[in-house]
Structures are given as structure tokens and as C-alpha cells.
Design an enzyme around this catalytic site. Structure first.
Site, short mmCIF file in Angstrom:
data_model
loop_
_atom_site.label_atom_id
_atom_site.label_comp_id
_atom_site.label_asym_id
_atom_site.label_seq_id
_atom_site.Cartn_x
_atom_site.Cartn_y
_atom_site.Cartn_z
N ARG A 83 7.11 1.56 9.92
CA ARG A 83 7.57 2.36 8.82
C ARG A 83 8.06 3.60 9.47
NH1 ARG A 83 2.11 2.23 5.69
NH2 ARG A 83 1.46 0.89 7.38
N GLU A 115 -6.65 3.30 12.93
CA GLU A 115 -7.62 3.61 12.10
C GLU A 115 -8.25 2.21 11.75
OE1 GLU A 115 -6.34 5.13 8.36
OE2 GLU A 115 -8.32 5.70 7.58
P1 AMP Z 1 -2.84 6.21 13.38
O1 AMP Z 1 -2.58 5.56 14.65
O2 AMP Z 1 -4.41 5.93 13.01
O3 AMP Z 1 -2.58 7.70 13.25
O4 AMP Z 1 -2.27 5.38 12.24
C1 AMP Z 1 -0.93 5.54 11.95
C2 AMP Z 1 -0.05 4.32 11.71
O5 AMP Z 1 -1.04 3.47 10.83
C3 AMP Z 1 0.92 4.94 10.56
O6 AMP Z 1 2.09 4.39 11.26
C4 AMP Z 1 0.59 4.18 9.27
O7 AMP Z 1 1.58 3.31 8.96
C5 AMP Z 1 -0.60 3.40 9.35
N1 AMP Z 1 -1.76 3.78 8.62
C6 AMP Z 1 -2.96 4.22 9.18
N2 AMP Z 1 -3.73 4.80 8.21
C7 AMP Z 1 -3.08 4.34 7.02
C8 AMP Z 1 -3.34 4.61 5.45
N3 AMP Z 1 -4.52 5.22 5.26
N4 AMP Z 1 -2.43 4.46 4.78
C9 AMP Z 1 -1.27 3.93 4.95
N5 AMP Z 1 -1.11 3.68 6.36
C10 AMP Z 1 -1.84 4.03 7.46
#
Ligand code: AMP
Length: 170
Positions: free
Chosen positions: A58, A95
Site C-alpha cells: 500500500r 502488528e
Molecule cells: P506496522 O509495521 O505494525 O506499523 O504495520 C504497518 C503495515 O501493516 C502497514 O503497511 C499497513 O498496511 C499494515 N497494517 C498494520 N496494521 C493495520 C491495521 N490495523 N489496518 C490496516 N493495515 C494495517
């Protein structure tokens, strides 16, 4: 423009307990998409950016039109096995998952000013890995822009040494 009206919250996707922010209604709407891209580009306009870098997948959706707005190139950070030439690779925790990301070794020249763009900041693992890749390649991260920040997950603490802009905060 009330951009949050175009973001759908999907509880328990892809796993129980995750509040998934679905941005597909936002990118499906021409005016909402243009508004988001303009706002994110405006953040970086005075940063003398040489390149925009966005993580799979994305980050590509927003990173590329922002690069066009700024008149610079776009470099994809991709899941392993997708880039055909020599790469740097970094692993990290998500996450709701574990993952690795790769960057072509010669895509960034030493000292180039890089804006990193992604759709969403959650725990910050993705963006930390992306920063490490850009810096390994010799780039200088001058800004990081997100469409959405999930503040409760405190991902911003991991990138407190960098200028960060989030268009929407939850
Ligand atoms: P992080 O590495 O935990 O900051 O996760 C970020 C990436 O995971 C982003 O590129 C998002 O596309 C996806 N992502 C993580 N959590 C979510 C969420 N709650 N809703 C949508 N996309 C998420």
C-alpha cells in the site's frame, strides 16, 4: 473533505483483536484520493526530496502519485524474492505477522534525500525496516508520511528521530 468517512473499520481482520483500517473506499473515490495525495505531497514540498520510497504494497498506492506531485522518482521496497537485482533485506515484526523487506542496492545514491510513504503506521516495524534499508543504501530520510496513524500502538516512538506526518490519526 472528511477523509475518515472513506476509511472503513473492519473488526477482527485478519486476526481476532485487530481493528483493520480498510482504505479501499478512499482510493476508489477520485476526489478523496486526490485530496489525500495533495495533502501528503504538501507536507514534503519544502523538503527538497530527491526520491520517494514506499513499502509493499500500500506504500506503492500513495508513494507513486506523491512522487509524481513532487516531480521525483519512486523506489519500491518489496517483499523478498520480487526484486531481480542485488538487494539489502531486513526482517521485522508486524502488528499481526512477521515479515522481511528488500531494496535494490543501487536504487539510492549516497546522500539522496528520501521521503518514505506508507498507508498506515501501526507498531512501526514496517517503517523501521524501511528506514534501515534506505540508510543502508546511503539515503538520508528527510521525512516520513502516512495516510493513517494508529496512535495507541505507539509506532511513532520507534521513529522519533525523524520528521513524521500523519494525515489521519485514530
Ligand atoms: P506496522 O509495521 O505494525 O506499523 O504495520 C504497518 C503495515 O501493516 C502497514 O503497511 C499497513 O498496511 C499494515 N497494517 C498494520 N496494521 C493495520 C491495521 N490495523 N489496518 C490496516 N493495515 C494495517
Amino acid at each position: 473533505m472528511q477523509l475518515k468517512d472513506y476509511v472503513t473499520n473492519v473488526p477482527d481482520f485478519p486476526k481476532e483483536g485487530i481493528q483493520f483500517k480498510d482504505i479501499t473506499p478512499l482510493i476508489a473515490d477520485g476526489q478523496a484520493l486526490r485530496y489525500a495525495v495533495k495533502k501528503l505531497s504538501n507536507y514534503a514540498r519544502d523538503k527538497e526530496v530527491d526520491l520517494v520510497v514506499g513499502p509493499d504494497a500500500r506504500g506503492f498506492i500513495f508513494g507513486t502519485p506523491i512522487a509524481v506531485e513532487l516531480g521525483v522518482g519512486f523506489i519500491p521496497v518489496r517483499k523478498p524474492g520480487k526484486l531481480p537485482r542485488e538487494t539489502y533485506t531486513e526482517s521485522f515484526n508486524l502488528e499481526y505477522d512477521q515479515a522481511s523487506l528488500s531494496l535494490h542496492k543501487d536504487d539510492i545514491k549516497a546522500g539522496q534525500r528520501v521521503l518514505i510513504v506508507d498507508d498506515l503506521l501501526a507498531t512501526g516495524g514496517t517503517i523501521e525496516a524501511t528506514i534501515r534499508l534506505v540508510e543502508k543504501a546511503g539515503g538520508n530520510v528527510v521525512g516520513i508520511a502516512f495516510l493513517i496513524e494508529l496512535a495507541a500502538l505507539k509506532g511513532k516512538n520507534k521513529i522519533s528521530n525523524y520528521p513524521v506526518f500523519s494525515l489521519l490519526t485514530y
